[in-house]
Design a protein around this motif. Structure first.
Motif, mmCIF file in Angstrom:
data_model
loop_
_atom_site.group_PDB
_atom_site.id
_atom_site.type_symbol
_atom_site.label_atom_id
_atom_site.label_comp_id
_atom_site.label_asym_id
_atom_site.label_seq_id
_atom_site.Cartn_x
_atom_site.Cartn_y
_atom_site.Cartn_z
ATOM 1 N N ARG A 92 42.813 52.886 -34.429
ATOM 2 C CA ARG A 92 44.206 51.936 -34.357
ATOM 3 C C ARG A 92 45.301 52.724 -34.745
ATOM 4 O O ARG A 92 46.239 52.805 -34.076
ATOM 5 N N VAL A 93 45.462 53.316 -35.855
ATOM 6 C CA VAL A 93 46.300 53.819 -36.648
ATOM 7 C C VAL A 93 46.617 55.286 -36.065
ATOM 8 O O VAL A 93 48.049 55.517 -35.915
ATOM 9 N N ILE A 109 34.821 43.991 -30.530
ATOM 10 C CA ILE A 109 33.780 44.347 -29.294
ATOM 11 C C ILE A 109 32.963 45.529 -29.563
ATOM 12 O O ILE A 109 31.885 46.093 -29.400
ATOM 13 N N SER A 110 34.041 46.630 -30.148
ATOM 14 C CA SER A 110 33.636 47.901 -30.134
ATOM 15 C C SER A 110 32.380 48.264 -31.084
ATOM 16 O O SER A 110 31.461 48.971 -31.153
ATOM 17 N N THR A 111 32.529 47.443 -32.383
ATOM 18 C CA THR A 111 31.748 47.504 -33.326
ATOM 19 C C THR A 111 30.355 46.843 -32.900
ATOM 20 O O THR A 111 29.193 47.333 -33.419
ATOM 21 N N LEU A 112 30.409 45.772 -32.313
ATOM 22 C CA LEU A 112 29.246 45.149 -31.721
ATOM 23 C C LEU A 112 28.357 46.147 -30.790
ATOM 24 O O LEU A 112 27.295 46.109 -30.976
ATOM 25 N N VAL A 113 29.058 46.810 -29.902
ATOM 26 C CA VAL A 113 28.440 47.703 -28.839
ATOM 27 C C VAL A 113 27.850 48.875 -29.637
ATOM 28 O O VAL A 113 26.641 49.325 -29.565
ATOM 29 N N GLY A 114 28.777 49.372 -30.604
ATOM 30 C CA GLY A 114 28.329 50.580 -31.491
ATOM 31 C C GLY A 114 27.025 50.250 -32.296
ATOM 32 O O GLY A 114 26.031 51.088 -32.421
ATOM 33 N N PHE A 118 39.912 48.231 -25.104
ATOM 34 C CA PHE A 118 40.424 46.827 -25.418
ATOM 35 C C PHE A 118 41.440 47.010 -26.298
ATOM 36 O O PHE A 118 42.109 45.939 -26.905
ATOM 37 N N ARG A 119 42.086 48.123 -26.475
ATOM 38 C CA ARG A 119 42.916 48.537 -27.246
ATOM 39 C C ARG A 119 44.200 47.573 -27.034
ATOM 40 O O ARG A 119 45.058 47.373 -27.887
ATOM 41 N N ALA A 120 44.674 47.404 -25.964
ATOM 42 C CA ALA A 120 45.835 46.696 -25.544
ATOM 43 C C ALA A 120 45.849 45.159 -25.844
ATOM 44 O O ALA A 120 46.702 44.508 -25.548
ATOM 45 N N GLY A 121 44.507 44.497 -25.977
ATOM 46 C CA GLY A 121 44.362 43.111 -26.154
ATOM 47 C C GLY A 121 44.893 42.706 -27.656
ATOM 48 O O GLY A 121 45.097 43.272 -28.307
ATOM 49 N N ALA A 122 44.080 41.584 -27.856
ATOM 50 C CA ALA A 122 44.468 40.752 -29.175
ATOM 51 C C ALA A 122 44.252 41.828 -30.186
ATOM 52 O O ALA A 122 42.925 42.519 -29.926
#
Length: 207
Positions: free
Chosen positions: A50-51, A123-128, A112-116
């Motif tokens: 993110r950063v 979502i990325s952590t759940l998938v990973g 999903f970067r552009a979303g909330a």
């Protein structure tokens, strides 16, 4: 990679080392203490993503992978009650799971970067996390993959028992995997709080 990325590398390395140590200590019947530290690797990856962006996040993951390999090599030289603390299957499963899961986390986060603000890290952590658990426990303990290290007896992991002590009958390693996965899912939700705090602090603006 510049010096602003060093805290991320240090944090990832610390998590990997701590998890490799704590995985030797049981927490209840289905977990080790390492199950509670390792999921925070996804937090580090997501904050970096993110950063600073996907590129620096990948470099932090590679650094964590290298540290993990070193830990595995050290573990193979330490003999416990039942043999080396780290077997070939555990080393391969751990390294493969980490690399695939973390790199997948980065890809999904970007999607999903552009979303909330909370969607990408959650979502990325759940998938990973799901990939990490599935790959590690399958490679390390599934009876179908004994050819990876025939000399390593993992028959104990194939003992048929009620899932988590109460569900349908399944191999022991499946119960271990499910318990590990459930912890990861819970921590994925809790990690949203430090994710938000870290990103706001590092960027001085909402994530």
């Amino acid at each position: 990679m510049n010096r602003t990325h060093l805290p991320g590398i240090a944090a990832m390395a610390a998590i990997v080392v701590a998890s490799n140590i704590l995985v030797q200590f049981l927490f209840g019947q289905w977990l080790t203490w390492g199950a509670f530290t390792y999921p925070f690797a996804f937090l580090v990856t997501d904050v970096m993503n993110r950063v600073y962006g996907a590129g620096p996040a990948r470099k932090v993951v590679i650094a964590g992978f290298v540290v993990g390999v070193i830990c595995s090599l050290i573990g193979t030289q330490i003999t416990g009650e039942f043999g080396p603390l780290v077997t070939l299957r555990i080393a391969i499963g751990s390294g493969l799971a980490f690399l695939v899961a973390q790199m997948s986390d980065i890809l999904v986060f970007d999607r999903f970067r552009a979303g909330a603000w909370w969607r990408a890290p959650l979502i990325s952590t759940l998938v990973g996390s799901s990939l990490d658990t599935a790959i590690f426990f399958t490679v390390a303990f599934s009876g179908a993959l004994t050819f990876i290290d025939p000399a390593n007896d993992v028959s104990w992991a194939g003992e048929m028992l009620p899932l988590l002590g109460a569900g349908p009958v399944a191999p022991l390693w499946v119960s271990l995997a499910v318990a590990d996965w459930m912890v990861k899912l819970g921590l994925a939700l809790l990690a949203l709080i430090p994710f938000r705090v870290a990103v706001v602090k590092l960027t001085a603006r909402p994530a």
